[in-house]
Scaffold this motif. Structure first.
Motif, PDB file in Angstrom:
ATOM      1  N   THR A  43       5.515  -3.742 -10.878  1.00 13.88           N
ATOM      2  CA  THR A  43       4.724  -2.593 -10.420  1.00 13.88           C
ATOM      3  C   THR A  43       4.721  -1.485 -11.470  1.00 13.88           C
ATOM      4  N   ASP A  92      -1.628  -5.872  -7.387  1.00  9.93           N
ATOM      5  CA  ASP A  92      -0.176  -5.859  -7.241  1.00  9.93           C
ATOM      6  C   ASP A  92       0.204  -6.469  -5.897  1.00  9.93           C
ATOM      7  N   GLU A  93       0.770  -7.657  -5.961  1.00  4.06           N
ATOM      8  CA  GLU A  93       1.271  -8.371  -4.778  1.00  4.06           C
ATOM      9  C   GLU A  93       0.282  -8.422  -3.627  1.00  4.06           C
ATOM     10  N   GLU A 145       0.404  -2.133  -4.912  1.00  9.45           N
ATOM     11  CA  GLU A 145       1.395  -2.734  -4.008  1.00  9.45           C
ATOM     12  C   GLU A 145       1.456  -1.925  -2.720  1.00  9.45           C
TER      13      GLU A 145
HETATM   14 MG   LIG Z   1       6.421  -4.304  -7.159  1.00  7.86          MG
END
Ligand SMILES: [Mg+2]
Ligand SMILES: Nc1ncnc2c1ncn2[C@@H]1O[C@H](COP(=O)(O)OP(=O)(O)O)[C@@H](O)[C@H]1O
Lengths: 240, 316
Positions: free
Chosen positions: A47, A165-166, A89
């Motif tokens: 991140t 992000d994820e 994220e």
């Molecule tokens: Mg992360």
């Protein structure tokens, strides 16, 4: 991939918080039209890497070049205007704005209202559930719906490079499949993607190349299918 | 039913309700400044009430310069309209500039510091402002010129509705409507809402968060400036401590409505105004402050998010 210069070049990046350095001489590239993934354990610095690229976290050393232009130290609100957009994220949906207003915020840098309206329609085609929910506050959506909204919102600035992000975090398996199908489809239409994932298997299946990040350092990098079959990766990240 | 309650409370109920509403509108304008800044950077700007006081002093100074007021603040009977017009333009600009400057110099360097640091600094700024007020106008209460006469517009009715009441309503209501429309429909207004809800995401959308914060201080300051003019013209007095009490009442209003919530600040302001005037009328002036602060404590215990407080607060 011919000899065209990479779309994104991260060169010996250092970054951190307070006294602590989190990223150590991190380098990576994303070529035009590629899906590149960064996999790594929780806390590895994935991140932080994306937030540095987006200009939210300050870089302490190193250079970031995007589309032939240095973006080192460029503030986040300017980076978006250069064509680099992120779905962060945890989604970071605006909870008290409606779904449609969230999408409009994604187009904050644009003034072409007709184009924006057309792109919102495109987002609804990509994720029909968002059209059904368009007047609901973003905070009331399910996790999967919020993830779809976050991706659609990031696309509203018409980026050249999409940072994800994820996107699979905390989602049911069939939703994860749907999200990854969308990533693949976007890429087919020409979108370059830098994808951060803890779900290494899914990420390596969709990506062209991958980087393995361990405590702020890149320890492996190769074509995604090579990484997918590397016994060390399989043991450390694919649970075998 | 209302008629029978009203009969029991006596005919003065109507006058108290009007006074409460009008005072409440003033509290609402000040409460908006607290609530907007809190909504964006989670800072309780304790200096906001004293900014209001400096706005009133500045307006008084303008009235003296223009010749509408004498050195002690008493009306001269001349240039009243001109003075009011100049005040209504200049005081908001003055307060906006001062508020933005303080943010720039004091709060901005502390943006990433622990929450307590800017809070204590705000208390410091409050004292600095109050001392500037003392240097400027001294420690005695002053006249604020009666440029709008308290002439009764409704003779023969139970309620005395004066030009001063009318002035408060005519100035404050449009300002609040304009603010609501601004926050809802303009790009900057949308950026403010987005920043309040998730500053990181706002940055990722291309919003210059520093500029949004500065704009928020400017708008909050301008509202305090408007409130200062209207309050001066309505109450006809000013003093270096006026920001302390009025500021605390307005802050209570913001908490009552739900801090960070714009309609909540207006609702809270009007409620506090009504409680204050009804309390003073029926219970006695000495109970006014204990009553209001008892309410603050009760809200904080039982409903810390206030009446309209953020119900869909995002939590990751
Ligand atoms: Mg992360
Ligand atoms: N805002 C922050 N302040 C201080 N430390 C942080 C912050 N964000 C992340 N970290 C630390 O930086 C390291 C990397 O975090 P992060 O980039 O979020 O990793 P990942 O995304 O790979 O899980 C972790 O040790 C984490 O605790």
């Amino acid at each position: 991939m011919s000899t065209a210069p990479p779309l994104l070049v991260v060169d010996n990046l250092e970054a951190g918080y307070g006294q602590i350095n989190v990223l150590h001489r991190l380098s990576l590239t994303v070529n035009q039209g590629e899906i590149v993934t960064i996999i790594g354990a929780n806390g590895a610095g994935k991140t932080t890497t994306l937030m540095c690229i987006s200009g939210v976290v300050k870089t302490r050393a190193g250079n970031i070049t995007f589309d032939g232009q240095s973006i080192t130290g460029v503030p986040a609100h300017s980076v978006v205007r250069l064509g680099l957009s992120q779905s962060p994220e945890g989604r970071k949906i605006f909870p008290r704005l409606t779904v449609r207003e969230n999408l409009e915020m994604g187009a904050f840098t644009r003034r072409d209202h007709d184009g924006m309206r057309a792109d919102i329609q495109k987002a609804y085609t990509m994720f029909p559930i968002l059209e059904k929910r368009q007047s609901q506050p973003g905070g009331l959506l399910s996790g999967g719906e919020q993830q779809m909204l976050a991706i659609a919102r990031a696309l509203m600035s018409r980026p050249k490079l999409l940072l994800l992000d994820e996107p699979s975090l905390g989602l049911a398996p069939q939703i994860v499949v749907q999200i990854f199908d969308v990533i693949r489809e976007l890429n087919k239409q020409g979108m370059s993607v830098l994808l951060v994932e803890q779900n290494a298997r899914m990420a390596l299946k969709v990506a062209h190349r991958g980087y393995v990040l361990e405590t702020g350092r890149i320890t492996f990098t190769d074509k995604a299918d090579v990484l997918l079959h590397d016994p060390r990766i399989r043991q450390a990240y694919l649970g075998e | 039913m209302f008629e029978s309650i009203a009969a029991a409370l006596g005919p003065e109920i109507y006058q108290y309700l009007l006074a409460g509403l009008v005072t409440g509108l003033l509290y609402a304008l000040i409460a908006l400044g607290y609530t907007m800044v809190y909504g964006i950077i989670e800072l309780i700007n304790f200096a906001h009430g004293d900014l209001f006081m400096l706005g009133a002093f500045f307006s008084l100074q303008l009235a003296i310069w223009v010749g509408a007021a004498g050195a002690k603040g008493q009306a001269t009977g001349e240039f009243a309209v001109l003075a009011v017009a100049i005040m209504l333009v200049a005081a908001p600009v003055f307060c906006a500039a001062l508020n933005v400057t303080v943010d720039r110099v004091v709060y901005k360097p502390l943006r990433n510091a622990p929450k307590l640091a800017p809070l204590v600094s705000a208390i410091g700024v409050s004292f600095i402002f109050m001392n500037i007020g003392v240097f400027w106008m001294g420690t005695y209460d002053l006249n604020f010129p009666e440029l709008i006469p308290p002439t009764n517009l409704t003779p023969g009715y139970r309620v005395e509705f004066t030009y001063q009441h009318l002035m408060v309503i005519v100035v404050t209501l449009p300002v609040m409507v304009a603010l609501t429309l601004f926050v809802r429909y303009t790009a900057l207004g949308k950026a403010m809402r987005a920043t309040a809800q998730n500053p990181t995401a706002a940055q990722l959308m291309g919003i210059n968060v520093d500029r949004v914060i500065a704009a928020t201080f400017a708008i909050g300051g301008a509202l305090a400036g408007v409130a200062a003019v209207v309050y001066g013209l309505y109450v006809n007095s000013a003093g270096y401590q006026m920001g302390f009490q009025t500021g605390l009442f307005a802050f209570t209003a913001a908490v009552l409505g739900g801090i960070g919530n714009i309609p909540g600040a207006v609702l809270g302001g009007i409620l506090i105004g009504l409680i204050e005037k009804l309390g003073t009328g029926y219970v006695g002036d000495q109970w006014r402050q204990p009553l209001i602060f008892a309410i603050l404590i009760v809200i904080l215990i039982f409903r810390p998010n206030g009446i309209l407080g953020a119900r869909t607060r995002e939590k990751v």
